[in-house]
Scaffold this motif. Structure first.
Motif, PDB file in Angstrom:
ATOM      1  N   SER A  48       0.812  -1.217   0.000  1.00  0.00           N
ATOM      2  CA  SER A  48       0.000   0.000   0.000  1.00  0.00           C
ATOM      3  C   SER A  48       0.847   1.269   0.000  1.00  0.00           C
ATOM      4  O   SER A  48       0.304   2.375   0.018  1.00  0.00           O
ATOM      5  N   ALA A  49       2.161   1.131  -0.049  1.00  0.00           N
ATOM      6  CA  ALA A  49       3.052   2.300   0.029  1.00  0.00           C
ATOM      7  C   ALA A  49       3.161   3.015  -1.305  1.00  0.00           C
ATOM      8  O   ALA A  49       3.097   2.395  -2.371  1.00  0.00           O
ATOM      9  N   ASP A  50       3.323   4.327  -1.240  1.00  0.00           N
ATOM     10  CA  ASP A  50       3.648   5.117  -2.429  1.00  0.00           C
ATOM     11  C   ASP A  50       5.152   5.191  -2.619  1.00  0.00           C
ATOM     12  O   ASP A  50       5.656   5.150  -3.742  1.00  0.00           O
ATOM     13  N   VAL A  51       5.860   5.329  -1.496  1.00  0.00           N
ATOM     14  CA  VAL A  51       7.322   5.411  -1.505  1.00  0.00           C
ATOM     15  C   VAL A  51       7.863   4.461  -0.450  1.00  0.00           C
ATOM     16  O   VAL A  51       7.370   4.447   0.681  1.00  0.00           O
ATOM     17  N   VAL A  52       8.865   3.678  -0.822  1.00  0.00           N
ATOM     18  CA  VAL A  52       9.525   2.776   0.118  1.00  0.00           C
ATOM     19  C   VAL A  52      10.956   3.275   0.313  1.00  0.00           C
ATOM     20  O   VAL A  52      11.711   3.402  -0.648  1.00  0.00           O
ATOM     21  N   VAL A  53      11.312   3.586   1.557  1.00  0.00           N
ATOM     22  CA  VAL A  53      12.653   4.081   1.867  1.00  0.00           C
ATOM     23  C   VAL A  53      13.450   2.973   2.538  1.00  0.00           C
ATOM     24  O   VAL A  53      13.030   2.444   3.574  1.00  0.00           O
ATOM     25  N   LEU A  54      14.585   2.628   1.951  1.00  0.00           N
ATOM     26  CA  LEU A  54      15.461   1.614   2.536  1.00  0.00           C
ATOM     27  C   LEU A  54      16.473   2.309   3.428  1.00  0.00           C
ATOM     28  O   LEU A  54      17.573   2.670   2.997  1.00  0.00           O
ATOM     29  N   ALA A  55      16.116   2.518   4.684  1.00  0.00           N
ATOM     30  CA  ALA A  55      16.974   3.211   5.643  1.00  0.00           C
ATOM     31  C   ALA A  55      17.833   2.204   6.388  1.00  0.00           C
ATOM     32  O   ALA A  55      17.809   2.117   7.622  1.00  0.00           O
ATOM     33  N   VAL A  56      18.591   1.440   5.614  1.00  0.00           N
ATOM     34  CA  VAL A  56      19.446   0.384   6.150  1.00  0.00           C
ATOM     35  C   VAL A  56      20.772   0.405   5.386  1.00  0.00           C
ATOM     36  O   VAL A  56      20.863   0.990   4.305  1.00  0.00           O
ATOM     37  N   PRO A  57      21.811  -0.245   5.913  1.00  0.00           N
ATOM     38  CA  PRO A  57      23.093  -0.311   5.199  1.00  0.00           C
ATOM     39  C   PRO A  57      22.948  -1.020   3.856  1.00  0.00           C
ATOM     40  O   PRO A  57      21.976  -1.746   3.612  1.00  0.00           O
ATOM     41  N   PHE A  58      23.949  -0.822   2.994  1.00  0.00           N
ATOM     42  CA  PHE A  58      23.883  -1.333   1.625  1.00  0.00           C
ATOM     43  C   PHE A  58      23.620  -2.833   1.552  1.00  0.00           C
ATOM     44  O   PHE A  58      22.726  -3.279   0.814  1.00  0.00           O
ATOM     45  N   ASP A  59      24.357  -3.636   2.286  1.00  0.00           N
ATOM     46  CA  ASP A  59      24.168  -5.087   2.222  1.00  0.00           C
ATOM     47  C   ASP A  59      22.761  -5.492   2.637  1.00  0.00           C
ATOM     48  O   ASP A  59      22.149  -6.384   2.041  1.00  0.00           O
ATOM     49  N   ALA A  60      22.232  -4.821   3.658  1.00  0.00           N
ATOM     50  CA  ALA A  60      20.870  -5.110   4.105  1.00  0.00           C
ATOM     51  C   ALA A  60      19.854  -4.656   3.067  1.00  0.00           C
ATOM     52  O   ALA A  60      18.837  -5.325   2.839  1.00  0.00           O
ATOM     53  N   ALA A  61      20.115  -3.528   2.414  1.00  0.00           N
ATOM     54  CA  ALA A  61      19.206  -3.031   1.377  1.00  0.00           C
ATOM     55  C   ALA A  61      19.118  -4.008   0.212  1.00  0.00           C
ATOM     56  O   ALA A  61      18.034  -4.256  -0.331  1.00  0.00           O
ATOM     57  N   ARG A  62      20.239  -4.583  -0.158  1.00  0.00           N
ATOM     58  CA  ARG A  62      20.252  -5.565  -1.243  1.00  0.00           C
ATOM     59  C   ARG A  62      19.412  -6.790  -0.860  1.00  0.00           C
ATOM     60  O   ARG A  62      18.692  -7.346  -1.692  1.00  0.00           O
ATOM     61  N   GLN A  63      19.490  -7.165   0.392  1.00  0.00           N
ATOM     62  CA  GLN A  63      18.699  -8.301   0.888  1.00  0.00           C
ATOM     63  C   GLN A  63      17.206  -7.975   0.865  1.00  0.00           C
ATOM     64  O   GLN A  63      16.381  -8.813   0.489  1.00  0.00           O
ATOM     65  N   GLY A 115       6.890  -1.374  -9.741  1.00  0.00           N
ATOM     66  CA  GLY A 115       6.068  -0.196  -9.969  1.00  0.00           C
ATOM     67  C   GLY A 115       6.171   0.855  -8.887  1.00  0.00           C
ATOM     68  O   GLY A 115       5.595   1.941  -9.013  1.00  0.00           O
ATOM     69  N   LYS A 116       6.919   0.560  -7.820  1.00  0.00           N
ATOM     70  CA  LYS A 116       7.018   1.507  -6.708  1.00  0.00           C
ATOM     71  C   LYS A 116       8.316   2.312  -6.761  1.00  0.00           C
ATOM     72  O   LYS A 116       9.309   1.892  -7.363  1.00  0.00           O
ATOM     73  N   THR A 117       8.277   3.467  -6.112  1.00  0.00           N
ATOM     74  CA  THR A 117       9.471   4.278  -5.930  1.00  0.00           C
ATOM     75  C   THR A 117      10.198   3.779  -4.697  1.00  0.00           C
ATOM     76  O   THR A 117       9.642   3.779  -3.596  1.00  0.00           O
ATOM     77  N   VAL A 118      11.430   3.332  -4.872  1.00  0.00           N
ATOM     78  CA  VAL A 118      12.231   2.784  -3.784  1.00  0.00           C
ATOM     79  C   VAL A 118      13.457   3.665  -3.592  1.00  0.00           C
ATOM     80  O   VAL A 118      14.269   3.822  -4.514  1.00  0.00           O
ATOM     81  N   VAL A 119      13.586   4.247  -2.416  1.00  0.00           N
ATOM     82  CA  VAL A 119      14.678   5.182  -2.134  1.00  0.00           C
ATOM     83  C   VAL A 119      15.823   4.461  -1.448  1.00  0.00           C
ATOM     84  O   VAL A 119      15.646   3.870  -0.375  1.00  0.00           O
ATOM     85  N   ASP A 120      16.985   4.535  -2.083  1.00  0.00           N
ATOM     86  CA  ASP A 120      18.208   3.960  -1.510  1.00  0.00           C
ATOM     87  C   ASP A 120      19.013   5.078  -0.868  1.00  0.00           C
ATOM     88  O   ASP A 120      19.457   6.002  -1.548  1.00  0.00           O
ATOM     89  N   ILE A 121      19.221   4.990   0.444  1.00  0.00           N
ATOM     90  CA  ILE A 121      19.973   6.030   1.150  1.00  0.00           C
ATOM     91  C   ILE A 121      21.385   5.562   1.505  1.00  0.00           C
ATOM     92  O   ILE A 121      22.154   6.297   2.118  1.00  0.00           O
ATOM     93  N   ALA A 179      11.633   9.598 -14.289  1.00  0.00           N
ATOM     94  CA  ALA A 179      11.365  11.002 -13.961  1.00  0.00           C
ATOM     95  C   ALA A 179      10.236  11.148 -12.940  1.00  0.00           C
ATOM     96  O   ALA A 179      10.308  11.990 -12.035  1.00  0.00           O
ATOM     97  N   ALA A 180       9.180  10.331 -13.078  1.00  0.00           N
ATOM     98  CA  ALA A 180       8.062  10.428 -12.143  1.00  0.00           C
ATOM     99  C   ALA A 180       8.495  10.042 -10.733  1.00  0.00           C
ATOM    100  O   ALA A 180       8.075  10.666  -9.747  1.00  0.00           O
ATOM    101  N   ALA A 181       9.349   9.037 -10.617  1.00  0.00           N
ATOM    102  CA  ALA A 181       9.845   8.615  -9.302  1.00  0.00           C
ATOM    103  C   ALA A 181      10.734   9.694  -8.697  1.00  0.00           C
ATOM    104  O   ALA A 181      10.662   9.973  -7.494  1.00  0.00           O
ATOM    105  N   ARG A 182      11.583  10.307  -9.530  1.00  0.00           N
ATOM    106  CA  ARG A 182      12.423  11.405  -9.027  1.00  0.00           C
ATOM    107  C   ARG A 182      11.550  12.543  -8.511  1.00  0.00           C
ATOM    108  O   ARG A 182      11.823  13.119  -7.453  1.00  0.00           O
TER     109      ARG A 182
END
Length: 216
Positions: free
Chosen positions: A62-77, A88-94, A159-162
């Motif tokens: 149900s999310a519009d934006v998913v933020v991966l607020a975790v370290p790189f290795d965990a984000a890949r998992q 189809g979702k916007t996924v933010v890698d921090i 562009a829409a995700a940005r």
């Protein structure tokens, strides 16, 4: 927007603070449900009336934006485990794929970036956007450094995700700076490597400095 944040650490709290300041709904999930609930309670106290709560994994649908607020290795998992739920979702890698033992190099090949590798690992149609990787948690909570709003650099191929991430950033009182396609994530990760390394020096800024473009 309905913002789903994976992670319960300081960066998750900082990004959630900005999202709630912008009037968005925030759901939090981490490996420890107690930490997610504790962070949600703290954020609710910090922003009265905010719509923030812990979530279950299925809530990502149900999310519009998913933020991966975790370290790189965990984000890949995470992108691998969620699979088609992110399509189809916007996924933010921090994340910043930094060698934390030395702070002198990135841990991904020179022709790639952490964000690009996440995009390759994610399900087709997942719109990975690099953002918030050049900001520190404390300054995100404050929303500014030295009286100036934080710049949040944004890179992504869709562009829409940005634009969606830029809206999330600006609604929280920060300044979005769209730098272009996801290939520029490499430069963003590199500049943050230097920024982080500076904090480890005796004359460092206590993880409260910011990278900002200033012009007349």
């Amino acid at each position: 927007m309905r913002v789903f944040i994976v992670g319960t650490g300081n960066m998750a709290g900082g990004i959630a603070t900005r999202a709630l300041a912008g009037g968005h709904t925030v759901r939090l999930i981490g490996t420890d449900p107690v930490k997610a609930a504790t962070l949600a309670d703290a954020l609710g106290e910090r922003t009265p009336g905010a719509d923030v709560a812990p979530a279950v994994p299925d809530a990502v649908g149900s999310a519009d934006v998913v933020v991966l607020a975790v370290p790189f290795d965990a984000a890949r998992q995470v992108v691998t485990e969620y699979g088609d739920q992110l399509a189809g979702k916007t996924v933010v890698d921090i994340s910043n794929p930094v060698d934390f033992s030395t702070f002198d190099s990135l841990t991904v090949p020179a022709d790639s970036s952490g964000a690009q590798q996440l995009a390759e690992a994610a399900a087709p149609g997942t719109h990975v956007v690099k953002a918030f990787n050049t900001t520190f948690a404390g300054s995100l909570v404050a929303g500014e450094v030295g009286g100036l709003p934080l710049d949040v650099f944004i890179a992504g191929d869709d562009a829409a995700a940005r634009d969606q991430v830029a809206e999330l950033v600006s609604s929280g009182g920060l300044n979005p700076v769209v730098v272009g396609g996801l290939r520029h994530a490499r430069e963003l990760e590199g500049i943050q490597l230097l920024h982080m390394a500076l904090q480890t020096r005796p004359e460092g800024h206590g993880w409260m400095s910011a990278i900002k473009i200033v012009a007349p």
